[in-house]
Design an enzyme around this catalytic site. Structure first.
Site, PDB file in Angstrom:
ATOM      1  N   GLN B 126      23.938  45.770  -5.221  1.00  0.00           N
ATOM      2  CA  GLN B 126      24.975  45.127  -4.634  1.00  0.00           C
ATOM      3  C   GLN B 126      25.375  43.499  -5.292  1.00  0.00           C
ATOM      4  OE1 GLN B 126      24.359  44.502  -0.361  1.00  0.00           O
ATOM      5  NE2 GLN B 126      26.582  45.137   0.062  1.00  0.00           N
ATOM      6  N   SER B 161      20.407  42.555  -4.333  1.00  0.00           N
ATOM      7  CA  SER B 161      19.036  43.010  -4.380  1.00  0.00           C
ATOM      8  C   SER B 161      18.814  44.072  -5.305  1.00  0.00           C
ATOM      9  CB  SER B 161      18.916  43.705  -2.960  1.00  0.00           C
ATOM     10  OG  SER B 161      18.964  42.970  -1.846  1.00  0.00           O
ATOM     11  N   GLU B 244      26.275  49.910   6.326  1.00  0.00           N
ATOM     12  CA  GLU B 244      24.865  49.235   6.067  1.00  0.00           C
ATOM     13  C   GLU B 244      24.058  48.775   7.508  1.00  0.00           C
ATOM     14  OE1 GLU B 244      23.372  45.783   3.267  1.00  0.00           O
ATOM     15  OE2 GLU B 244      25.493  45.792   3.535  1.00  0.00           O
ATOM     16  N   ASN B 370      22.845  37.360  11.291  1.00  0.00           N
ATOM     17  CA  ASN B 370      22.998  37.649  12.701  1.00  0.00           C
ATOM     18  C   ASN B 370      23.947  36.785  13.356  1.00  0.00           C
ATOM     19  OD1 ASN B 370      21.010  39.548  11.873  1.00  0.00           O
ATOM     20  ND2 ASN B 370      19.536  39.009  13.511  1.00  0.00           N
TER      21      ASN B 370
END
Lengths: 351, 387
Positions: B126, B161, B244, B370
């Site tokens: 990605q 990643s 995701e 988060n």
């Protein structure tokens, strides 16, 4: 495998929600509190007319023959509304317990009949609870004295009020052994019924706690949209957003546990007990966090009598240990975790 | 509500179990982030999966799938993790880009990319974040200049990643030079071995090279490699982010197996443990179950035609915090041995917890931090005003 509630289950809950939206606003709670009355007769009559008191009693015994999964959303709605009257403990726990005792002993059928007709309520003691709730308005009391269980009418007991911080909790202990009884039997002979009552009590307390938690967040959200500081609604600041979002995440991950626990409750095995206990522990935590968060978001207003949050904070505090506290329920989860297979294929274990 | 498996679902579980028992490598594969050898071993495993049509069971049959529903996907995942099968090296492809391609791709694009993805022939990275565009993803500066039937890509991507060894990347580029923020962006695929692409590994906290920087200098790709319309990139990225954070990236089975291992670890060391550890172990079990039940609930809703909403964000917060908590509990059980790495004679397989702990620390950061997820929950679920 389908996790969705049926249309019928949703409709039952929506009917109760609709009634509570009409008759159980915060202003209604305050009116009842100020009157000092045990219940709002108009609201209670309307609830009784819905006929839910026999929800969990078998059809052949005069009930509706519904399952805990059919009633769990009703309990959640009652928690969210802060309902003062004992619909959940009466219909969800005490009346089915009375039905079990009547079936086992052959006595007390007339009291069950009156309870199913909505003429009287049933209040139940339980070894896990320190008090009997709503005993002063009940027409039948399932009482415990030492190692005996009794079904009595109110004239046979001397009740001692134990005042709760929750203005709508009416808690009592017995001053003495009941003077007479419709049914009396050794506690050990009632154990299976008491265990089943405990499961229902814990499950529906968890559902109420989820409702309370959501109401607390809703109140916090509403206030933080209106309250302006530094020229903006406080709800636009991340510090406030994150408090409320954190509480909401807790709620989102307890609801499916409660619903799965409701579906498993009739199994009466180590897995269903663990799931009910899991629901109870986490619902208590979610309600505790949500209520404290709501107090915090309301600022000084949150500490005031005027804002409604304290009704929910107090109910959450009470229900956290009602039908078993965290220690009690964690022990039941431990029995499952340390004694039975675990792993990815054990989400829905068979008994 | 019916929380029992149908006969068909049970039969499917047994079919998956039998295939995995016959095919899962007996020894764990070397990490796909540490060496080319480990990466290729995982590609080999993907090939094997795809030979059995197990690459992505929810995909249509023409792309190597089995056209199964999300409950069956959950059953597959449960069995996959139960069998201790290798991690999916192509997760960026199969779990993120795959579903997005299915929704936004042309028939030609699906035919070109999905089958090769399901078979592990092409492994994806990605390429969204940039040095100045992390949580603020709409600040991307990398450009895609249209020249005839081609795009010319320039810029600097980071935290990609799998990019060190992967074959392809899907990136977010500014295709409209005058545009700002969410407008004028396009999602474009590029081969990582194309002329002008330079990949620079970034050593992670654990010393492995799971992510990388990608430098693009006049990289030419056909316009065919653009997913969706020009300028639709932001919208498509958000859909991908939904998958995701939503269901696919972290299936519940992963955490249920971790909780099971944690219980086993605790039982082994029970006598030496602080009493508080016992509660933490029970909490790990409860959290893994809560996550599984929540995903079953969402799966049921999606099968009935629902859409994934803000639960993509609540899920991500829940599993990432749970993952850290579980690993911290394991380290507390290990006590003085917690710091040991695999090479230490006194550590052995228990070092897996430390490795898992380091990886868990990335959980609240990747796939949208988060803090950003909490903003999304507050704004889209609770209706609070934007800041």
């Amino acid at each position: 495998m389908d996790f969705r509630f049926t249309d019928e289950q949703k409709m039952t809950a929506e009917a109760v929600e609709g009634l509570l939206a009409d008759l159980c606003q915060a202003s209604d709670l305050r009116r009842l509190m100020e009157s000092g009355d045990a219940r709002d007769e108009k609201r209670w009559t309307a609830l009784v007319e819905m006929g839910l008191q026999g929800a969990l009693v078998a059809e052949e015994e005069g009930g509706l023959g519904l399952k805990p999964a059919d009633f769990v959303l009703v309990a959640e709605a009652c928690g969210r509304a802060g309902l003062p009257e004992p619909l959940v403990d009466n219909a969800g726990v005490a009346i089915p317990l009375l039905a079990d005792i009547v079936r086992a002993t052959g006595a007390g059928a007339d009291l069950l009949e009156q309870a199913l007709a909505g003429e009287i309520t049933v209040a139940a003691a339980h070894p896990v609870n320190a008090f009997i709730a709503d005993a002063d308005t009940a027409g039948a009391i399932i009482a415990i004295w030492n190692d005996e269980l009794f079904v009595v009418t109110p004239d046979a007991v001397e009740l001692v009020r134990q005042q709760s911080s929750d203005p709508f909790r009416r808690l009592f202990t017995l001053a003495a052994r009941p003077s007479s009884a419709v049914v009396s039997l050794p506690l050990s002979e009632a154990q299976a019924y008491l265990d089943a009552a405990l499961d229902r009590g814990a499950l529906f307390s968890a559902a109420q706690l989820a409702g309370i938690a959501q109401r607390a967040v809703d109140l916090g959200v509403a206030y933080s949209k209106e309250r302006m500081q530094f020229g903006k609604p406080i709800g636009s600041y991340q510090a406030v957003k994150h408090l409320l979002a954190t509480a909401q995440v807790k709620i989102e991950f307890v609801r499916p546990v409660i619903y799965a626990a409701a579906a498993a409750t009739p199994d009466r095995n180590v897995f269903s007990r663990s799931r009910i206990s899991h629901a109870k522990i986490m619902a208590s935590e979610a309600a505790d966090l949500a209520c404290r968060t709501s107090v915090q978001v309301h600022g000084a207003m949150g500490y005031s009598w005027e804002v409604d949050v304290h009704f929910f904070l107090k109910r959450a505090l009470a229900l956290a240990s009602w039908w078993g506290d965290a220690r009690f329920h964690r022990a039941r989860v431990a029995t499952r975790v340390f004694g039975h297979p675990l792993g990815a294929d054990q989400t829905f274990p068979k008994g | 509500m019916d929380l029992t498996y149908s006969a068909e679902e049970n039969a499917f579980r047994m079919e998956v179990r039998a295939w995995l028992e016959a095919n899962v490598p007996s020894a764990p594969l070397p990490s796909f982030d540490a060496s080319r050898e480990g990466f290729e071993a995982h590609r080999e495993w993907e090939r094997k999966l795809s030979e059995g049509n197990w690459g992505m069971v929810t995909w249509p049959k023409e792309y190597g799938g089995r056209a199964l529903d999300l409950i069956q996907w959950l059953i597959f995942e449960e069995e996959y993790w139960r069998a201790g099968a290798p991690l999916r090296v192509n997760q960026n492809g199969i779990f993120l880009l795959g579903p997005t391609l299915m929704e936004f791709g042309t028939p030609e694009q699906k035919a070109r990319f999905l089958t090769a993805m399901a078979s592990g022939e092409e492994i994806w990275a990605q390429a969204w974040s940039e040095p100045q565009a992390g949580s603020d993803l709409a600040a991307v500066r990398s450009t895609a200049r249209r020249e005839g039937d081609e795009y010319v890509l320039n810029g600097h991507k980071i935290w990609s990643s799998r990019a060190v060894f992967a074959d392809w990347a899907f990136g977010l580029f500014r295709s409209d030079p005058g545009s700002e923020r969410h407008k004028g962006l396009s999602l474009i695929f590029f081969p990582l071995n194309a002329p002008g692409v330079r990949v620079q590994a970034i050593p992670q906290i654990d010393g492995e090279t799971g992510f990388a920087e990608i430098f693009l200098e006049d990289v030419r790709v056909p316009a065919f490699n653009r997913l969706g319309d020009e300028g639709q990139g932001w919208h498509i990225c958000m859909a991908t982010a939904g998958f995701e954070r939503g269901l696919m990236l972290r299936s519940p089975a992963r955490f249920q197996m971790a909780a099971k291992r944690l219980v086993e670890l605790y039982r082994k060391h029970e006598a030496e443990c602080d009493p508080a550890i016992r509660d933490a172990v029970l909490q790990a079990h409860m959290d893994a179950e809560a996550y599984a039940l929540s995903i079953y609930s969402t799966a049921s809703r999606l099968i009935a035609g629902g859409k994934i909403g803000a639960e993509a964000s609540t899920n991500k917060i829940f599993w990432s915090e749970m993952d850290i908590a579980m690993h911290r509990t394991a380290l507390a059980i290990l006590g003085a041995r917690a710091e040991l790495v695999r090479a230490a004679p006194a550590a052995g397989e228990d070092a897996r917890w430390l490795e898992g702990y380091f990886f868990s620390l990335a959980g609240p950061i990747y796939a949208g931090s988060n803090e950003i997820q909490k903003n999304i929950i507050a704004e889209r679920m609770l209706g609070l005003p934007r800041g």
